[in-house]
Scaffold this motif. Sequence first.
Motif, PDB file in Angstrom:
ATOM      1  N   GLY B  77       0.837  -1.197   0.000  1.00  0.00           N
ATOM      2  CA  GLY B  77       0.000   0.000   0.000  1.00  0.00           C
ATOM      3  C   GLY B  77       0.871   1.245   0.000  1.00  0.00           C
ATOM      4  O   GLY B  77       1.869   1.295   0.705  1.00  0.00           O
ATOM      5  N   PHE B  78       0.496   2.246  -0.793  1.00  0.00           N
ATOM      6  CA  PHE B  78       1.295   3.466  -0.857  1.00  0.00           C
ATOM      7  C   PHE B  78       0.377   4.668  -0.761  1.00  0.00           C
ATOM      8  O   PHE B  78      -0.631   4.737  -1.457  1.00  0.00           O
ATOM      9  N   ALA B  85      -5.790  11.373  -5.329  1.00  0.00           N
ATOM     10  CA  ALA B  85      -7.187  10.936  -5.397  1.00  0.00           C
ATOM     11  C   ALA B  85      -7.614  10.851  -6.858  1.00  0.00           C
ATOM     12  O   ALA B  85      -7.281  11.726  -7.652  1.00  0.00           O
ATOM     13  N   PHE B  97     -11.144   0.691  -5.675  1.00  0.00           N
ATOM     14  CA  PHE B  97     -10.416   0.530  -6.945  1.00  0.00           C
ATOM     15  C   PHE B  97      -9.594  -0.759  -7.006  1.00  0.00           C
ATOM     16  O   PHE B  97      -9.713  -1.546  -7.942  1.00  0.00           O
ATOM     17  N   GLY B  98      -8.781  -0.958  -5.977  1.00  0.00           N
ATOM     18  CA  GLY B  98      -7.908  -2.140  -5.964  1.00  0.00           C
ATOM     19  C   GLY B  98      -8.702  -3.444  -5.968  1.00  0.00           C
ATOM     20  O   GLY B  98      -8.289  -4.428  -6.580  1.00  0.00           O
ATOM     21  N   ARG B 145      -8.066   3.518   0.765  1.00  0.00           N
ATOM     22  CA  ARG B 145      -7.850   2.922  -0.554  1.00  0.00           C
ATOM     23  C   ARG B 145      -6.642   1.995  -0.527  1.00  0.00           C
ATOM     24  O   ARG B 145      -6.659   0.909  -1.096  1.00  0.00           O
ATOM     25  N   ALA B 146      -5.581   2.448   0.166  1.00  0.00           N
ATOM     26  CA  ALA B 146      -4.375   1.634   0.243  1.00  0.00           C
ATOM     27  C   ALA B 146      -4.605   0.388   1.086  1.00  0.00           C
ATOM     28  O   ALA B 146      -4.080  -0.685   0.788  1.00  0.00           O
ATOM     29  N   VAL B 149      -6.800  -3.308  -0.232  1.00  0.00           N
ATOM     30  CA  VAL B 149      -6.273  -4.505  -0.899  1.00  0.00           C
ATOM     31  C   VAL B 149      -5.489  -5.383   0.072  1.00  0.00           C
ATOM     32  O   VAL B 149      -4.794  -6.296  -0.350  1.00  0.00           O
TER      33      VAL B 149
END
Lengths: 314, 361
Positions: B77-78, B85, B97-98, B145-146, B149
Amino acid sequence: MTTVTSEIAQAPRAAQMARFARLRRLEQWRYVLLLLPALVFLIAFYGYPVAAMLTRSFSEPGWGLQNFEPLLQARSALDAFGLSIPMNAYIRVFGITLQIALIVTVFTLLLGYPVAYALSSVSPARANLLMILVLIPFWTSILVRSYAWMVLLGQEGIINQALIATGVLAAPMQLLNTRLAVYTGMIHILLPFMILPLYAVMRGIDRNLLRAAGNLGAAPSAVFLRIFLPLSLPGVAAGCLLVFILGLGFYITPALLGGQRDVMISMLIQQQISQLNWGFGAALALVLLLMALAIYLLFTRLLGVERVFGSARA
Amino acid sequence: MGISVRNLHKHYGTFRALDDVSVEVPDGSLTALLGPSGSGKSTLLRAIAGLEEPDSGEIVIGGELATGLPPQRRNVGFVFQHYAAFKHMTVRDNVGFGLRIRKRPKAEIRQRVDELLHLVQLDGFAERYPAQLSGGQRQRMALARALAVEPRVLLLDEPFGALDARVREELRDWLRRLHDEVHVTTVLVTHDQEEAMEVASRIVVMNHGRIEQVGTPAELYEHPATEFVMSFVGKVNRIGDAYIRPHEVVICHPDQEGCIPAVVERVITLGFDNRMELYLPDGERVWAQLTRDEVAQLQPVAGQTVGVDLSQSRRPGWEPGGYMSPRPAPAGVAAGAAATVIPMRAGEDDAQSWRARVGGR
C-alpha cells in the motif's frame, strides 16, 4: 467627492446601504469598460457584417423564406428512420460536409491522441522542443499546405513517380481530386487543433495517480483505461469539437484537393455568391451556422461546458 | 510482514540518492524514515513500492524477493503526499479501486468499502467526489484505498505534509491508533522529527543517502550515534563542538562549582514550556528549557547574570558524560552587560534570597 462622502455619512442607514450598493455596481461597470474596445471592434467588423449577410437570406431578392425553399424541394426522397426526408443536391452537400468533418475528426483524434500522450510524458523542456514540430505546420498557410499536397498527390506528383519508379504501379494512380485527398489534406491541417487541447489536458494529469493505480494492482493497460483515458476526456471533447466545427466550414483544401463530387457547403456558398446569388448563399451560410451551434450545444449539453473547456484539475 | 533492505544503491547522474542502504523493518512495526530533503528517505520508500528501480541491492518483503517485481504485483500500500485521489471517481470507487481490479464480487467490495470508510471515519462520504472533501478527509480516503487490498506493508510518503498544522496533529494521533487496530507493517517518510517521534515506534534517520542511526525515539534522543542525529532529533544547543539539550542546561549560582556565568537575553513563555535565551562570556548563545515553576521561582530579568551548568554537554564521542570544558570566564563576566549584572553571592544559593537582595524581583 467630499460632499458625496459627507452626504453618505449623514444619510440614514438604509439609504446609506443602498448608496453603497449603487457605488459597488458602478465599480463593476469598470470591468465592462475594459471589454469595450474589443466589443466595439467585434460588433463593427464582425457582428454587423455577419448579421447583414445573414439578413440577405430573408431579404433578397424579396422579403420571405423563398431562399430556403430549394433546400426542401425534393428531387427524390431518402427513407430513413421510417421518415421520408426530402433529398436534393443541396441536402446531399450538407451530408457530404457532415461526413467529411466527422471522418476527419475521428482520424485526427486517432492520430493526435498518441502524439499528445507522448508529448505529455516527456520532460517539459523536451516537450517544448517536440511541440515545435507540431506548431511549424500550424504556422504555415493553409493555402501553401494544400498546394503542397497537390504537388505530392498529382498525376506527375512525387508519390505516383516513386510508385512507378519502384515498379509498384504501371501507370499513375488517381490520387488528387479524390475524397481521400480531401481527408488527407484536412487531417494534416487540423491535426494541431486536436493535439493542442489534448496536450494541455494531459499535462495537467497528476502522474502520481497513475502510480497510485499501479500500486493498487492495476496493470499498465488498466491504468490507462481506468485512470488516464477518463481524465483526458475533457481534452478529447475540446479537440473534437474544435476540429469538427472547423472542418464543417473548410473551403480551400476541399476545393483544391477534392473531385467534382467532393463539394462542401462552403464551396457551394462561394459558388452562389460568385453568381451574385446573395440570398441563397446567405441562406446556406445561416443553415451552416445553425448546424455548428446545434452541434456545439449538443456537445456541451451532453458533456457539460466545464468538462469541455474546464481544466483537468478538480 | 517485515521488510529487509540490503545494500541498496541508487544514483541520479552523479547524485547518490541511496548509498549502500541496509535496514530491517520488523513485522507489525510503525517505522519512520526521518531525514532532511535529499536524504534519500523518499527514494527508499519508492524503491520498496517498486515506483523507483534501484541500481543494485535487494528488497525482501515478507521473505519474498521484491526487487524486479512490477509495482502492481508487490501488494504494497502506498499513500502519496498529495493524496493522488482519482477525482473522476466517487470516494466509494476510489476506495474500491484495488478490489475492482482484483475482480472481487460486487457485494463483497461494497461491504469492504463500507467497513474501511468506517475505519477512517468517512461514513456517509461514499458518494462524494474527492473535490468535495477537505485535505485531511482526502488523505484518510487515500489511506482506506491503500488498506482495501490488504497490503503486506503500508508505505506513507510525507502523508501529512500538505495539511495545516492542526489537522496534521489530529491525523498523527489518528494514524497511531489506526496502526494499533490494523497492525500492518507501516513505514512513514517524514522530515519532521517531532512527527517521527510522536507517531513511530522505530525511527530510521537518514542523511546524504545513508542511514545514520536506527532506534526507538528515546534511544535516538538519549544516545545519538552521530552529530547529525544529535542535531536532527530533538532540540539541541551547539556550543563550540559540544552539544547540550536545552532541558539539560541547569540554571545555577554563577559562583557555584562547575557553573559558568551567563547573561539572560530574554525569556519566552510557551505555556508550561519556557525558553530562556542566554549568552555566555565568550559570546556563544545557549538556550535553556525551563518549566513554568522554575521560571516562577527564578523570576529572570533580561540583562541579569545567572550561572549555567553545562556538564551534561557532550562531544561527538557519544556516551553522555563527555563534557564541554568550561572556558575561563573573564573577570568582569560579559563585557557589554556588566552594568546590569547582579551576581549571586557565594552561599546565596537559593534564588529566593538572591531575588530579595536584587530588589524584590
